[in-house]
Scaffold this active site. Structure first.
Site, PDB file in Angstrom:
ATOM      1  N   ARG A  37       0.822  -1.215   0.000  1.00 52.73           N
ATOM      2  CA  ARG A  37       0.000   0.000   0.000  1.00 52.73           C
ATOM      3  C   ARG A  37       0.856   1.265   0.000  1.00 52.73           C
ATOM      4  O   ARG A  37       0.417   2.310  -0.492  1.00 52.73           O
ATOM      5  CB  ARG A  37      -0.963  -0.018   1.189  1.00 52.73           C
ATOM      6  N   LYS A 198     -20.851 -17.970   0.314  1.00 54.36           N
ATOM      7  CA  LYS A 198     -22.257 -17.723   0.624  1.00 54.36           C
ATOM      8  C   LYS A 198     -22.960 -16.827  -0.388  1.00 54.36           C
ATOM      9  O   LYS A 198     -22.446 -15.781  -0.770  1.00 54.36           O
ATOM     10  CB  LYS A 198     -22.371 -17.090   2.015  1.00 54.36           C
ATOM     11  N   GLY A 356     -11.030  -9.684  -1.518  1.00 51.49           N
ATOM     12  CA  GLY A 356      -9.980 -10.357  -0.750  1.00 51.49           C
ATOM     13  C   GLY A 356      -9.580 -11.728  -1.226  1.00 51.49           C
ATOM     14  O   GLY A 356      -8.424 -11.978  -1.579  1.00 51.49           O
ATOM     15  N   GLY A 379     -13.760  -4.099   0.322  1.00 50.92           N
ATOM     16  CA  GLY A 379     -15.132  -3.635   0.495  1.00 50.92           C
ATOM     17  C   GLY A 379     -15.564  -2.615  -0.542  1.00 50.92           C
ATOM     18  O   GLY A 379     -16.694  -2.652  -1.030  1.00 50.92           O
TER      19      GLY A 379
END
Length: 398
Positions: A37, A198, A356, A379
């Site tokens: 980063r 999921k 991720g 996210g």
């Protein structure tokens, strides 16, 4: 997608650029263990320095919840950043007020200062207008180079942009251009690969994608739920059986919108999840025992995906096709990743991946450098794929 970039900023000599970066880096024993980063921020920092600006870096680290937590200081980042920049980096023990102002005042043109963790102030996550104004008082322009934090309407990602001329940094620009090429204004036909465990965590994502894609391949544990919904025996596999009706609704919606859903036609089954476990290939519709677990897509499914990718111009990928962390159940993910990367490298497929597990899977396959773009934004990437506006991006629109 129109947003302001540093190419629109003109001469910045004598000005102070407040740059929101993502320095929420992995640390161990006060040392940075992965400087990815930091390296991502270098093109923006260097471009601003070359334009003669002072560079004041704004970032968060961890979750101090509006309090000063010494173990969550950004100071340990300074040495690594200096090494990567090949130039001195000052540190200010606060991100607002006299301490920050004097640190910036002492910089020469092209100088860099890292301001302390913005989350040491409760006003950051509350997007408090007064705190955003205090940040803005430090500079002449605002640059957001932290796409990974763009889904949060915080003072340093959104509020500050209402007080200063606001621009996308180089990393942000590259991310937005790649995402626009993948879903905003893509070359058709467009295929999506969505995997993971999921359905419930990716409902918004699936509902948005079926309206935008020509084909959607579903893999991982999610695929088991869709197979179960269609009456296909999945044995003792991971699945959200209570989501069967929802899965059928998504299939119906896809059909109505002209999006072809690609589910596994065969799969790799084992009774235990461990490296080198004995496994067998079953066709969809074969009878499984209660101990049998579907852990990867089978060779016929891989062949069908390879064919679908070859017929596509754009790929957007989120989530693995199997339990890729445990060989041999990485076979399908690796094979499809290699094919996508080869097409991207040949310039015949725009291949964008993110989220991720996806980044981990593509790293595992060794193809990250050959994909068109791989987003590490987590996210923010998912919310963008869900079709949600990102506050930090909206604030940069021209």
């Amino acid at each position: 997608m129109t947003f302001r970039t540093l190419d629109d900023a003109g001469s910045l000599a004598g000005q102070t650029a407040l740059v929101r970066v993502d320095f929420n880096v992995p640390m161990e024993g006060g040392k940075v263990t992965d400087d990815t980063r930091l390296r991502v921020a270098l093109p923006t920092i260097n471009k601003l320095r070359d334009l003669g600006a002072k560079v004041a870096l704004l970032a968060h680290f961890d979750r101090p919840k509006g309090k000063v937590v010494p173990s969550m200081s950004l100071q340990p980042v300074v040495d690594d950043l200096e090494h990567l920049l090949g130039a001195p980096v000052r540190f200010a023990t606060d991100c607002i007020g006299d301490e920050a102002k004097s640190a910036i005042a002492d910089l020469d043109a092209g100088g860099v200062v890292l301001l302390e963790n913005v989350r040491f102030h409760a006003g950051e996550e509350a997007n408090d207008p007064a705190f955003a104004q205090q940040l803005a008082d430090l500079g002449d322009l605002y640059v957001n180079d932290a796409f990974s934090a763009a889904h949060r309407a915080h003072a340093s990602t959104e509020g500050i942009a209402h007080h200063l001329p606001a621009y996308a940094g180089e990393s942000m620009r590259r991310e937005l251009e790649a995402l626009d090429a993948a879903l905003g204004n893509p070359k058709k036909p467009v295929i999506g690969i969505v995997g993971g465990a999921k359905v419930s965590t990716k409902l918004d994502l699936l509902k948005n994608l079926v309206g935008k894609l020509d084909r959607l391949a579903i893999g991982g544990g999610m695929a088991n739920t869709f197979l179960f919904a269609q009456g296909i025996d999945i044995g003792g596999s991971l699945a959200e059986r209570d989501m069967a009706d929802t899965a059928l609704e998504i299939i119906a919606e896809a059909k109505a919108k002209g999006c072809e859903i690609l589910l596994p036609v065969d799969f790799v089954v084992a009774t235990e999840v461990k490296p080198g476990a004995a496994s067998r290939v079953f066709m969809a519709g074969d009878a499984l025992s209660a101990e049998d677990k579907i852990l990867d897509a089978g060779p016929a499914t891989v062949a069908r995906l390879v064919e679908a990718l070859t017929a596509s111009k754009t790929l957007i990928w989120n989530g693995p096709l199997g339990v890729f962390e445990v060989p041999p159940f990485d076979t399908a993910t690796v094979a499809v990743a290699h094919h996508a990367a080869a097409l991207a490298k040949a310039g015949v497929l725009v291949a964008v991946g993110g989220g991720g597990d996806t980044v981990s899977a593509l790293n595992h396959a060794g193809v990250v450098d050959d994909m068109t773009f791989v987003s590490t934004a987590g996210g923010a990437f998912l919310e963008w794929m869900e079709g949600k506006p990102l506050p930090g991006v909206e604030a940069l629109r021209a």
